[in-house]
Enzyme design. Structure first.
Site, mmCIF file in Angstrom:
data_model
loop_
_atom_site.group_PDB
_atom_site.id
_atom_site.type_symbol
_atom_site.label_atom_id
_atom_site.label_comp_id
_atom_site.label_asym_id
_atom_site.label_seq_id
_atom_site.Cartn_x
_atom_site.Cartn_y
_atom_site.Cartn_z
ATOM 1 N N HIS A 179 57.661 104.765 129.337
ATOM 2 C CA HIS A 179 56.941 104.219 130.422
ATOM 3 C C HIS A 179 58.177 103.413 131.199
ATOM 4 O O HIS A 179 58.509 102.268 130.450
ATOM 5 C CB HIS A 179 55.733 103.458 130.106
ATOM 6 C CG HIS A 179 54.528 104.521 129.634
ATOM 7 N ND1 HIS A 179 53.547 104.179 129.123
ATOM 8 C CD2 HIS A 179 54.720 105.951 129.697
ATOM 9 C CE1 HIS A 179 52.809 105.145 128.658
ATOM 10 N NE2 HIS A 179 53.593 106.218 128.933
ATOM 11 N N ASN A 189 58.917 108.888 121.475
ATOM 12 C CA ASN A 189 59.392 109.653 122.388
ATOM 13 C C ASN A 189 58.895 109.593 123.808
ATOM 14 O O ASN A 189 59.081 110.080 124.700
ATOM 15 C CB ASN A 189 58.985 111.061 121.902
ATOM 16 C CG ASN A 189 57.503 111.049 121.480
ATOM 17 O OD1 ASN A 189 56.904 110.227 121.324
ATOM 18 N ND2 ASN A 189 56.912 112.268 121.409
ATOM 19 N N ALA A 190 57.906 108.580 123.978
ATOM 20 C CA ALA A 190 57.227 108.529 125.085
ATOM 21 C C ALA A 190 58.107 107.161 125.877
ATOM 22 O O ALA A 190 58.522 106.398 125.086
ATOM 23 C CB ALA A 190 55.812 107.723 125.003
ATOM 24 N N VAL A 224 53.975 105.297 146.460
ATOM 25 C CA VAL A 224 54.841 105.645 147.218
ATOM 26 C C VAL A 224 56.224 105.090 146.929
ATOM 27 O O VAL A 224 57.205 105.188 147.663
ATOM 28 C CB VAL A 224 54.485 105.290 148.924
ATOM 29 C CG1 VAL A 224 53.376 105.978 149.101
ATOM 30 C CG2 VAL A 224 54.181 103.716 148.756
ATOM 31 N N THR A 254 53.334 118.329 122.135
ATOM 32 C CA THR A 254 53.904 117.386 121.279
ATOM 33 C C THR A 254 52.877 117.495 120.031
ATOM 34 O O THR A 254 52.245 118.469 119.756
ATOM 35 C CB THR A 254 53.653 115.918 121.777
ATOM 36 O OG1 THR A 254 54.160 114.839 121.015
ATOM 37 C CG2 THR A 254 52.190 115.780 122.306
ATOM 38 N N GLY A 309 53.503 115.294 130.934
ATOM 39 C CA GLY A 309 54.065 114.080 130.678
ATOM 40 C C GLY A 309 54.992 113.441 131.813
ATOM 41 O O GLY A 309 55.179 114.170 132.992
ATOM 42 N N ASP A 310 55.501 112.125 131.913
ATOM 43 C CA ASP A 310 56.361 111.678 132.924
ATOM 44 C C ASP A 310 55.760 111.625 134.065
ATOM 45 O O ASP A 310 56.346 111.825 135.063
ATOM 46 C CB ASP A 310 57.622 112.694 132.846
ATOM 47 C CG ASP A 310 58.374 112.737 131.519
ATOM 48 O OD1 ASP A 310 58.511 111.791 130.775
ATOM 49 O OD2 ASP A 310 58.607 113.977 131.107
ATOM 50 N N GLN A 341 52.714 111.155 126.980
ATOM 51 C CA GLN A 341 52.703 112.438 127.302
ATOM 52 C C GLN A 341 51.561 112.807 128.118
ATOM 53 O O GLN A 341 51.231 111.987 129.077
ATOM 54 C CB GLN A 341 52.672 113.489 126.086
ATOM 55 C CG GLN A 341 54.291 113.236 125.168
ATOM 56 C CD GLN A 341 54.269 112.305 124.174
ATOM 57 O OE1 GLN A 341 53.217 111.910 123.522
ATOM 58 N NE2 GLN A 341 55.278 111.486 124.336
#
Length: 437
Positions: free
Chosen positions: A41, A38-39, A415, A240, A12-13, A225
């Site tokens: 973005h 819990n996510a 980037v 999860t 995740g992340d 996730q």
């Protein structure tokens, strides 16, 4: 027309939010199929930085319909706050957001149970966000959950909440914290109010999505996730409670597998994870701290510092295989700009033997030692580069080595957080599948 899935290929992340936001100029619908608040973005576009927790990342595109599918668990008050924040930022929410009537809701008792279990565990903590997501999925599987559709039924809502409260009170070893154990009647009154606020967004999203596909529209399915946190295929039990792999898109949205034409994976140029569990390439040293600072590696939901380490090709290969990923996006590439040389984990060593496949046993995985290959760094700023051929030689070499090790092409190199700070390789499968409008 087909659906496509964007899936995290690590813990995740990975930066899926930016990638989904980037790709939404090429699709008509973005649908989230799993996870809950819990996510997190984070999207940076047009000078705006927004952290989304329920709402799909395509919400910043006026012409894109965003759907919260039946596989998501929703905390109604938090979702309402999120909608209000987007509305305040000038985002078209009323016209562009729909919520499944079959999605389950998080109750105060779910969060209380989550907190009680984590705080009461002398050992074996999972490292959850303590937001009640896991217990909400347990209620769903146990068939005593409360769904979005129930929030419009004043006659039965209190009884359903009371049943869930009774089960969850017994599920917490030392009982629920008092602040998360209100009377069911009070919760029912509050959630009926939430239901009224959300009612304009609620619909049969499975029927909606299938109708849009029948009409020739293109759908992007957004996961939460990552593969290594999937309930079945991740580093169990440190996972999860939902299906975060590509297969979850079908059950979490109500669309057939034959609707899915391709799967895009998102990988960081290094590795991170939040919470407990084995993490073979973790760097609890100056290198790990340097990655954390350069990558701003703190959870967008909890603010927790993420554990940081080098790129793990064993995990990447596993994720590519499990999801049948055909094109990868490599994110936070610029974080590595400052390193003179960069280790990459190509295999593990366990009990004197080399392992190139991911072990299922967490005890074995915890005992594995990474086998590193050291690649040259480039020591140049890549944040202004927009074409792959303009990257430094060593940076292009790093990308190509990731492709070889993962067994999959890299179609995007990110980037910097901003939309425009992205290299799209025009000869990639991704570019061919989703041609620009």
């Amino acid at each position: 027309m087909p659906g496509f899935v964007v899936v995290g290929a690590q813990w995740g992340d990975e930066g899926k939010g930016k990638i989904v936001d980037l790709l939404t100029e090429r699709v008509d619908v973005v649908a989230r199929y799993g996870g809950g608040p819990n996510a997190g973005h984070t999207i940076v576009a047009g000078g705006r930085r927004l952290a989304l927790h329920h709402v799909p990342s395509g919400i910043l595109r006026d012409e894109v319909l965003c759907v919260i599918g039946n596989g998501v668990v929703v905390h109604p008050a938090s979702l309402i706050d999120e909608i209000d924040g987007l509305r305040k930022a000038g985002v078209r929410v009323e016209e562009n957001l729909r919520i499944s009537q079959r999605a389950h809701v998080i109750l105060p008792y779910h969060r209380g149970c989550d907190i009680a279990r984590e705080e009461g565990a002398a050992a074996g903590k999972i490292g959850t966000t303590r937001l009640g997501v896991g217990p909400a999925y347990e209620s769903k599987a146990g068939r005593y959950g409360v769904r979005i559709a129930d929030l419009a039924d004043a006659a039965t809502l209190e009884a359903k909440i009371a049943r869930a409260a009774s089960v969850l009170r017994h599920a917490a070893p030392a009982g629920l914290p008092a602040e998360h154990d209100p009377e069911p009647a009070r919760v029912a009154e509050e959630y009926l109010t939430h239901g009224a606020r959300l009612a304009p967004f609620v619909t049969d999203t499975a029927a909606l999505l299938n109708a849009r596909l029948d009409d020739g529209q293109t759908m992007l399915c957004e996961g939460a996730q990552g593969t290594m946190l999937d309930l079945d295929h991740g580093s169990y039990p440190f996972v999860t409670s939902s299906a975060s792999t590509a297969g979850g898109a079908c059950t979490g949205l109500g669309v057939s597998p034959i609707r899915i034409e391709g799967v895009f994976g998102v990988l960081k140029a290094y590795s991170t994870r939040v919470g407990e569990g084995p993490f073979p390439t973790e760097q609890e040293n100056a290198d790990g701290q340097r990655i954390r600072e350069r990558g701003n590696e703190f959870g967008s939901t909890t603010g927790r510092p993420r554990r940081c380490g080098w790129f793990d090709a064993v995990v990447a290969r596993y994720s590519v295989g499990i999801n049948q990923i055909e094109c990868l996006a490599l994110t936070l590439f610029d974080v590595l700009d400052d390193f003179e040389s960069i280790p990459v984990c190509v295999a593990y060593e366990h009990d004197g033997r080399r392992i190139e496949d991911l072990p299922a046993d967490p005890a074995v995985l915890r005992a594995c030692r990474p086998v590193y290959e050291r690649l040259p760094g480039w020591r140049q700023d890549t944040t202004g580069v927009t074409r792959f051929e303009d990257l430094p030689d060593a940076a292009r070499g790093y990308v190509r080595r990731v492709e070889e090790l993962a067994g999959c092409e890299v179609g995007i190199v990110s980037v910097a957080p901003q939309r425009e700070k992205t290299i799209l390789r025009p000869d990639s499968r991704l570019a061919r599948w989703l041609p620009a409008r």
